[in-house]
Design an enzyme around this catalytic site. Structure first.
Site, mmCIF file in Angstrom:
data_model
loop_
_atom_site.group_PDB
_atom_site.id
_atom_site.type_symbol
_atom_site.label_atom_id
_atom_site.label_comp_id
_atom_site.label_asym_id
_atom_site.label_seq_id
_atom_site.Cartn_x
_atom_site.Cartn_y
_atom_site.Cartn_z
ATOM 1 N N GLU A 1 -2.969 -4.150 13.104
ATOM 2 C CA GLU A 1 -1.969 -4.997 13.762
ATOM 3 C C GLU A 1 -2.557 -5.651 15.014
ATOM 4 O O GLU A 1 -2.250 -6.809 15.318
ATOM 5 C CB GLU A 1 -0.732 -4.163 14.115
ATOM 6 N N LYS B 1 1.827 10.417 0.716
ATOM 7 C CA LYS B 1 3.280 10.634 0.662
ATOM 8 C C LYS B 1 4.078 9.332 0.761
ATOM 9 O O LYS B 1 5.289 9.318 0.537
ATOM 10 C CB LYS B 1 3.694 11.567 1.801
ATOM 11 N N TYR B 2 3.409 8.251 1.117
ATOM 12 C CA TYR B 2 4.120 6.974 1.239
ATOM 13 C C TYR B 2 4.598 6.432 -0.107
ATOM 14 O O TYR B 2 5.385 5.493 -0.146
ATOM 15 C CB TYR B 2 3.241 5.938 1.951
ATOM 16 N N HIS C 1 7.631 -9.226 16.059
ATOM 17 C CA HIS C 1 7.991 -7.807 16.176
ATOM 18 C C HIS C 1 9.375 -7.636 16.823
ATOM 19 O O HIS C 1 9.687 -8.306 17.811
ATOM 20 C CB HIS C 1 6.924 -7.129 17.038
ATOM 21 N N PHE D 1 0.847 -1.193 0.000
ATOM 22 C CA PHE D 1 0.000 0.000 0.000
ATOM 23 C C PHE D 1 0.879 1.239 0.000
ATOM 24 O O PHE D 1 1.706 1.402 0.900
ATOM 25 C CB PHE D 1 -0.932 0.008 1.220
ATOM 26 N N VAL E 1 0.030 4.980 -0.207
ATOM 27 C CA VAL E 1 -1.000 6.013 -0.270
ATOM 28 C C VAL E 1 -0.401 7.349 0.167
ATOM 29 O O VAL E 1 0.399 7.410 1.106
ATOM 30 C CB VAL E 1 -2.205 5.619 0.623
ATOM 31 N N ASP F 1 7.075 1.182 3.750
ATOM 32 C CA ASP F 1 8.225 1.915 4.285
ATOM 33 C C ASP F 1 9.260 0.934 4.847
ATOM 34 O O ASP F 1 9.647 1.006 6.011
ATOM 35 C CB ASP F 1 7.784 2.934 5.350
HETATM 36 C C1 GAL Z 1 6.312 0.286 16.646
HETATM 37 C C2 GAL Z 1 5.921 0.206 15.192
HETATM 38 C C3 GAL Z 1 4.416 0.245 15.037
HETATM 39 C C4 GAL Z 1 3.778 -0.783 15.927
HETATM 40 C C5 GAL Z 1 4.241 -0.580 17.344
HETATM 41 C C6 GAL Z 1 3.607 -1.581 18.307
HETATM 42 O O1 GAL Z 1 7.686 0.065 16.794
HETATM 43 O O2 GAL Z 1 6.465 1.310 14.512
HETATM 44 O O3 GAL Z 1 4.065 0.001 13.702
HETATM 45 O O4 GAL Z 1 4.111 -2.074 15.494
HETATM 46 O O5 GAL Z 1 5.649 -0.700 17.409
HETATM 47 O O6 GAL Z 1 3.933 -1.187 19.613
HETATM 48 MN MN MN Z 2 4.996 1.063 8.188
#
Ligand code: GAL
Ligand code: MN
Length: 342
Positions: free
Chosen positions: A290, A111-112, A220, A107, A109, A200
């Site tokens: 998310e 400025k991305y 993550h 995606f 959209v 990004d």
């Molecule tokens: C950040 C990230 C976000 C989200 C968040 C969750 O580091 O940029 O997209 O995942 O953590 O806490």
């Molecule tokens: Mn992102």
């Protein structure tokens, strides 16, 4: 009499034709992947010709685990992919004969769109090299898509026009719905697997067929050492993304997820429904899609997990000793500058 008989015959042929067309239509729109072994998780067939002597380099030794510093399998027996846990050459040879097609959504959209070129350029070097890749770029600014980029053999790009959203949160909220619809309308006929990527991001290292599975998510890079009570799950019971303090497995980042087309369809459909229910209740989950993705993966365990090598964050730098290879990472950006709203 003869006329009546002929009349019946014609009606019969016509009815048969209608049933035949209907069956054909049902088949063509069925959501099961067209061809290819998307169920290889359970049944990866090793063609004898596929494994050359060259690939049989290293014997796996039961008493010599390849990684002792990190978890490589979940309690429900799904692999967690880390550098060292697989042999890229063996994986590539095993998958070569399947002629798989991987749909890849991005995606871009507002400025991305500025991130697109670098993402695609790096994907051409590192992402599913040797497989067929169909990029689907969802954008409100088709003229900003670098369509003149040279893509490798078997790789192509399609631009999908989407409305401009006012808030960046809205982009995140609508993404599930747009992926679901795209799968129903065309992706299910064209691809075996689908991966959904944030724009990004940049590929720095290999992300190949070792990442394929029925339902795949990446851990993550900021939370993998903390107790689950500290994961940034949605904690308000009013939201459909609610996960209690003492539940959950890992915190997954939505910047990359994927799997077999059918499985990702189920995921996007459920998340979309939940996002809409939240919206009618006047609640927006703490990390939008998310949070819903994390809820879905708590209830439907992924069949393969990607270690944080596959969703690194440049803000975390290079110091982590468990990360032997950064493969895909979020670029450092000025959020205030690229987002349409705070
Ligand atoms: C950040 C990230 C976000 C989200 C968040 C969750 O580091 O940029 O997209 O995942 O953590 O806490
Ligand atoms: Mn992102």
């Amino acid at each position: 009499m003869l006329q009546k008989y002929q009349h019946c015959l014609v009606s019969l042929i016509m009815a048969g034709g209608v049933v035949f067309c209907w069956l054909g239509y049902m088949y063509s729109t069925s959501l099961s992947p067209n061809e290819g072994p998307s169920k290889y998780d359970e049944e990866l067939t090793w063609h004898p010709v596929v494994l050359s002597d060259r690939s049989q380099r290293k014997q796996a030794m039961l008493m010599e685990p390849v990684r002792t510093d990190v978890l490589t399998v979940t309690p429900w027996l799904a692999p967690i992919v880390w550098e060292g846990t697989f042999d890229p050459q063996v994986i590539d040879e095993a998958f070569r004969s399947y002629n798989l097609t991987i749909a890849t959504t991005v995606f871009a959209v507002g400025k991305y769109t500025r991130f697109l070129h670098a993402l695609l350029e790096s994907a051409e070097k590192h992402f599913m090299v040797g497989l067929n890749v169909q990029y689907y770029v969802f954008t409100d600014l088709p003229s900003h898509v670098p369509i003149n980029m040279t893509l490798g053999v078997g790789r192509r790009l399609k631009v999908v026009k989407v409305p401009k959203f006012d808030r960046w949160q809205e982009i995140s909220l609508r993404r599930m719905e747009l992926i679901q619809t795209a799968i129903e309308e065309y992706i299910h006929q064209r691809a075996n697997y689908i991966f959904c990527l944030d724009v990004d991001m940049i590929f720095h290292g290999r992300v190949g067929p070792e990442a394929l599975g029925k339902l795949v998510a990446a851990i993550h890079p900021w939370f993998y050492w903390v107790p689950r009570s500290q994961y940034p799950y949605e904690r308000r019971t009013i939201s459909k993304a609610y996960i209690p303090q003492d539940h959950g497995d890992f915190y997954y980042q939505a910047n990359i997820f994927g799997g077999a087309v059918e499985d990702v369809h189920r995921l996007t459909k459920t998340c979309r429904e939940h996002l809409e229910m939240d919206k009618s209740a006047g609640v927006e989950a703490v990390w939008q899609e998310e949070s819903h993705l994390n809820w879905y993966l708590w209830k439907n365990k992924p069949t393969k997990l990607l270690s944080p090598e596959y969703v690194w964050d440049d803000l975390r730098g290079q110091g982590a000793k468990e990360i032997k290879l950064v493969r895909f990472s979020s670029v450092i950006k000025n959020k205030a500058e690229v987002r349409e709203n705070p």
